[in-house]
Design an enzyme around this catalytic site. Structure first.
Site, PDB file in Angstrom:
ATOM      1  N   HIS A  31      -2.685   9.286   1.088  1.00 36.78           N
ATOM      2  CA  HIS A  31      -3.065   7.989   0.103  1.00 36.78           C
ATOM      3  C   HIS A  31      -4.425   7.456  -0.302  1.00 36.78           C
ATOM      4  O   HIS A  31      -5.360   8.345  -0.047  1.00 36.78           O
ATOM      5  CB  HIS A  31      -2.931   6.633   0.947  1.00 36.78           C
ATOM      6  N   CYS A  55      -3.652   2.622  -5.342  1.00 41.26           N
ATOM      7  CA  CYS A  55      -2.546   3.989  -4.056  1.00 41.26           C
ATOM      8  C   CYS A  55      -1.459   4.408  -5.231  1.00 41.26           C
ATOM      9  O   CYS A  55      -0.774   4.779  -4.771  1.00 41.26           O
ATOM     10  CB  CYS A  55      -2.482   2.603  -3.173  1.00 41.26           C
ATOM     11  N   HIS A  65       1.393  -1.280  -0.149  1.00 47.64           N
ATOM     12  CA  HIS A  65      -0.125   0.300  -0.451  1.00 47.64           C
ATOM     13  C   HIS A  65       0.946   1.152   0.292  1.00 47.64           C
ATOM     14  O   HIS A  65       1.614   1.143   1.063  1.00 47.64           O
ATOM     15  CB  HIS A  65      -0.666   0.281   1.781  1.00 47.64           C
TER      16      HIS A  65
END
Length: 270
Positions: free
Chosen positions: A54, A166, A42
């Site tokens: 994010h 992401c 991530h």
């Protein structure tokens, strides 16, 4: 060996690991943390004061396919290691889109890594796992922070594991580059690595030149490396640098402009 091709100690260390201590982080850094036994990472942009911006899906929808596959990958939504709502962020487990979280919730118990920009082709290929570096240079931190904070207020579109995830968000914040192509892959090194790996042998005519296991492995690895390299945001030509304000306010004209530029490049043989 020439000076330009000689690998430095930082290069060698970067190949082994991109780990970084929290006290060495700087505002504008692109950071990431591995999830689900290193199945995927991530990504986000560190903005200082222990906070990260994010792009995420809500819990149980990480892949974003709307199918049963979404259940097999843990969500990238932030959560506090203690299991209780974070006193700083609150409960963000069901939050989606571009959000701001504290570093502890972003890491979700994982380790901290720094995504590298402006690496040499040799280092890029040596980092066989995608989603850790790019040949493309980063813009100055103030530009990176401006994009991240602007998108925090305005969003980054609909999450998609292959086209708009992401890592795509973080790379855009760092470079301002967008990919305009009919191929269903965005800027993400993780997505391009996955597709390169799955098609390395099947799509290569070189597989007919060897029947041994070692030969097939060598051919497959070579195709994989080339596929990753030509798909990197710093190498591919179907990219444009787009101001973040235009990205949000004028999405339609950008597509037309990108098509015009691509067609012109083809006519010139670029």
């Amino acid at each position: 060996m020439s000076e330009s091709s000689r690998w430095t100690m930082p290069d060698m260390a970067g190949i082994l690991s991109n780990k970084i201590p929290q006290d060495e982080l700087k505002p504008g850094d692109h950071i990431y943390s591995w999830r689900n036994a290193y199945l995927y990472a991530h990504h986000g942009i560190y903005i200082g004061d222990g906070m990260v911006i994010h792009f995420t899906r809500a819990a149980g929808q990480e892949i974003g396919t709307g199918t049963v596959l979404d259940r097999f990958i843990f969500s990238s939504s932030p959560s506090h290691p203690s299991g209780s709502p974070c006193p700083r962020c609150g409960d963000q487990s069901r939050t989606e889109g571009v959000i701001s979280s504290c570093l502890e919730c972003f890491l979700c118990g994982g380790e901290l890594y720094l995504f590298k920009y402006g690496v040499s082709p040799g280092v890029f290929i040596a980092k066989t796992r995608g989603g850790t570096c790019t040949i493309a240079p980063s813009d100055p931190p103030e530009h990176v922070l401006h994009r991240a904070k602007f998108l925090l207020q305005n969003g980054f579109g609909v999450y998609n594991i292959f086209k708009n995830n992401c890592e795509d968000f973080a790379i855009y914040c760092k470079t301002g580059l967008l990919v305009f192509t009919n191929v269903s892959v965005g800027r993400s090194g993780q997505a391009t690595s996955f597709l390169a790996a799955t098609t390395a042998i099947v799509s290569s005519p070189l597989r007919f030149l060897t029947t041994g296991v070692s030969g097939l492995a060598a051919v497959g690895f070579g195709v994989y490396c080339v596929s990753r390299y030509v798909s990197d945001i710093g190498v591919r030509r179907d990219v444009m640098k787009i101001p973040v304000e235009r990205l949000i306010l004028c999405p339609g004209p950008l597509e037309s402009e990108a098509t015009t530029i691509t067609d012109t490049s083809k006519e010139k043989g670029l």
